[in-house]
Scaffold this motif. Structure first.
Motif, PDB file in Angstrom:
ATOM      1  N   GLU A   1       0.367   4.990  -9.426  1.00 49.91           N
ATOM      2  CA  GLU A   1       1.627   4.498  -8.856  1.00 49.91           C
ATOM      3  C   GLU A   1       1.727   4.891  -7.379  1.00 49.91           C
ATOM      4  OE1 GLU A   1       5.105   3.283  -7.597  1.00 49.91           O
ATOM      5  OE2 GLU A   1       4.344   2.641  -9.556  1.00 49.91           O
ATOM      6  N   ALA A   2       2.103   3.915  -6.535  1.00 56.58           N
ATOM      7  CA  ALA A   2       2.189   4.165  -5.094  1.00 56.58           C
ATOM      8  C   ALA A   2       3.338   5.103  -4.738  1.00 56.58           C
ATOM      9  CB  ALA A   2       2.338   2.850  -4.349  1.00 56.58           C
ATOM     10  N   ALA A   3       4.455   5.026  -5.466  1.00 53.40           N
ATOM     11  CA  ALA A   3       5.581   5.916  -5.199  1.00 53.40           C
ATOM     12  C   ALA A   3       5.253   7.326  -5.657  1.00 53.40           C
ATOM     13  CB  ALA A   3       6.838   5.401  -5.902  1.00 53.40           C
ATOM     14  N   ASP A   4       6.075   8.266  -5.231  1.00 52.20           N
ATOM     15  CA  ASP A   4       5.789   9.663  -5.584  1.00 52.20           C
ATOM     16  C   ASP A   4       6.351  10.048  -6.946  1.00 52.20           C
ATOM     17  OD1 ASP A   4       8.476   9.734  -5.027  1.00 52.20           O
ATOM     18  OD2 ASP A   4       8.344  11.199  -3.411  1.00 52.20           O
ATOM     19  N   ARG A   5       6.887   9.068  -7.681  1.00 48.23           N
ATOM     20  CA  ARG A   5       7.375   9.343  -9.031  1.00 48.23           C
ATOM     21  C   ARG A   5       7.355   8.067  -9.850  1.00 48.23           C
ATOM     22  NH1 ARG A   5      13.082   8.226  -9.503  1.00 48.23           N
ATOM     23  NH2 ARG A   5      14.042   7.632  -7.515  1.00 48.23           N
TER      24      ARG A   5
ATOM     25  N   LEU B   1       0.277   9.862  -8.838  1.00 47.71           N
ATOM     26  CA  LEU B   1       1.467   9.416  -8.127  1.00 47.71           C
ATOM     27  C   LEU B   1       1.263   9.524  -6.619  1.00 47.71           C
ATOM     28  CD1 LEU B   1       4.114  11.148 -10.410  1.00 47.71           C
ATOM     29  CD2 LEU B   1       3.197   8.823 -10.580  1.00 47.71           C
ATOM     30  N   GLY B   2       2.013   8.725  -5.874  1.00 48.47           N
ATOM     31  CA  GLY B   2       1.823   8.685  -4.432  1.00 48.47           C
ATOM     32  C   GLY B   2       0.425   8.231  -4.075  1.00 48.47           C
TER      33      GLY B   2
ATOM     34  N   GLN C   1      -2.386   5.499  -3.059  1.00 47.78           N
ATOM     35  CA  GLN C   1      -2.673   4.218  -2.431  1.00 47.78           C
ATOM     36  C   GLN C   1      -4.071   3.764  -2.827  1.00 47.78           C
ATOM     37  OE1 GLN C   1      -2.661   4.244   1.849  1.00 47.78           O
ATOM     38  NE2 GLN C   1      -3.248   2.085   2.007  1.00 47.78           N
TER      39      GLN C   1
ATOM     40  N   ASP D   1      -6.888   9.040  -0.922  1.00 48.84           N
ATOM     41  CA  ASP D   1      -7.163  10.476  -0.781  1.00 48.84           C
ATOM     42  C   ASP D   1      -8.556  10.861  -1.237  1.00 48.84           C
ATOM     43  OD1 ASP D   1      -7.021  10.282  -3.528  1.00 48.84           O
ATOM     44  OD2 ASP D   1      -5.219  11.499  -3.752  1.00 48.84           O
TER      45      ASP D   1
END
Length: 455
Positions: A182-186, A212-213, A215, A232
């Motif tokens: 998931e691109a969002a942090d949650r 999470l977070g 890309q 990352d």
């Protein structure tokens, strides 16, 4: 050119069915044009198959049995809205692809229909993000995932929204190793942060891996599987990839400009408060409008659009009291404003954790909470608890519990009425009563507090 219909409805999903049935119920001659079987996504590739699998997984059924049950349920529900059933209700169904050729003129596979009044209800389809290499990967979507004959050994779910979370937990319970990217942090970023925290904790206990977070910068195939490369440097591997990254409106091939129908910068049909398009006599309803992307909302929009098309007394579409439900375990349900959204409305918040709710304790299912948000009434202030502005429920039966606050909002009742109404004990809905009572008194040492801004 043919005519003779009071209303032409384009699209056979929930919004189209709502429009056609509303028209027929008002005594109008309704024509439903659909390029697939009536019922649309919800019946064949959405709500019905997904909720059937969710139930089966929760009961511990083997995947093969769950799939057989899913097929049976789809057939059973589809039979209530097929062409024969609709004909019996006074609705004519024409299978084919619709295309506007001029204002009020619709071509259906070579036959041009005169349509002085019509509703566009063509829905939406899964959106696929622009990830390098993804087009070459045999990915699943939230439509094709229900074609799987066997549960994969491992599954990557690209997207941690409602559908991604539902299917991730479902397949994990069928024994699949699941990773959510998931691109969002949650997870569930459209809901309260506390909701995300509860579902993340539950998923961790059930063995669902969360990235999470994250890309995604590249997708590719490996021997017997799929790999996603993240910004990352991490790589995520799985036997199959499910893309659950939202939806986009289905307007391809309609030639909306020929009818004078405008779309916004995302491709959704532009509608006003009465669901009228920019074309005279034209209305739109459901997912194609970019409004609330839920089956029940689409059906309601369809009924309102049809009524407005056929009557001089027009009704506004107001989604304020329409609930949302995510069918994870525990379920997540929401209606109206969040706590942060209520701050400038003088909001107060009542909170009840499931650990203090006897029904949840007896069920051994104490993950979650009830949050009710109330605000002052004009002239009366917080008398009687004020009025309900919103609610969020995370509980085993949250999807059922949310309808009491939704009704309170729709009817404008005092928040204290929810506390005054006697609730059966011990039920899940008893939690609504306990939370609502905090607006007028202390319950278990808890009182409603002022709403706080996010962060």
């Amino acid at each position: 050119m043919t005519g003779g219909h009071d209303l032409v409805v384009i699209g056979g999903g929930a919004a189209g069915l709502g429009a056609a049935r509303a028209a027929a119920g008002a005594g109008a001659r309704a024509l439903l044009v659909t390029d697939g079987p009536p019922g649309g996504d919800c019946t064949f590739t959405g709500c019905v198959p997904s909720k059937t699998l969710i139930e089966a997984a929760g009961r511990g059924l083997p995947f093969d049995d769950a799939v057989r049950r899913m097929r049976s349920v789809i057939a059973q529900i589809a039979a209530t809205e097929d062409a024969a059933a609709l004909h019996a209700e006074g609705i004519e169904v024409r299978r084919g692809r619709a295309r506007f050729v001029a204002p009020g003129r619709i071509d259906v596979d070579g036959t041009v229909l005169a349509a002085r009044r019509y509703v566009v209800a063509t829905g939406a389809v899964p959106a696929v993000p622009s990830v390098p290499g993804l087009a070459e990967v045999p990915y699943l979507t939230t439509e094709t995932v229900f074609d799987l004959a066997a549960a994969p050994g491992s599954l990557i779910v690209l997207g941690g929204g409602p559908v991604g979370c539902e299917l991730a937990q479902t397949y994990a319970r069928f024994g699949t190793r699941v990773t959510i990217v998931e691109a969002a942090d949650r997870l569930l970023p459209g809901h309260e942060p506390a909701v995300s925290a509860v579902i993340a904790d539950v998923f961790a206990r059930e063995g669902v891996t969360l990235c999470l977070g994250a890309q995604v910068i590249e997708a590719g195939t490996t021997v017997g599987g799929v790999t996603l490369r993240l910004a990352d440097g991490r790589q995520v591997h799985g036997d199959r990839l499910l893309v659950a990254a939202g939806r986009r409106p289905t307007t391809d091939g309609l030639d909306l400009p020929a009818a004078g129908i405008a779309v916004d910068d995302r491709g959704y049909v532009v509608t006003d408060a009465h669901l009228a398009t920019t074309a005279p006599g034209g209305y739109a309803a459901g997912d194609v409008t970019g409004r609330m992307p839920f089956t029940h909302a689409a059906f309601a929009m369809g009924r309102i659009a049809a009524g407005n098309a056929l009557s001089r007394r027009r009704q506004r579409y107001d989604p304020a009291a329409t609930p949302w439900v995510v069918f994870t375990d525990p379920e997540v349900a929401r209606v109206g404003l969040t706590e942060a959204q209520s701050v400038d409305r003088g909001g107060r918040v009542a909170y009840l954790p499931m650990t203090e709710m006897d029904r949840a304790v007896t069920a051994g299912a104490t993950d979650g909470f009830v949050t009710l948000v109330a605000g002052p009434r004009r002239l009366l202030g917080n008398l009687g608890g004020g009025r309900i502005l919103g609610a969020t429920v995370v509980a085993g039966r949250a999807g059922e519990m949310i309808h009491e606050p939704a009704l309170a909002m729709a009817s404008g009742m005092f928040a204290g009425r929810l506390a005054q109404a006697t609730h059966a004990y011990p039920t899940w809905s008893y939690g609504i009563q306990l939370a609502a009572a905090q607006f007028v008194t202390a319950i278990g040492g808890r009182r409603a507090r002022p709403a706080r801004a996010a962060g």
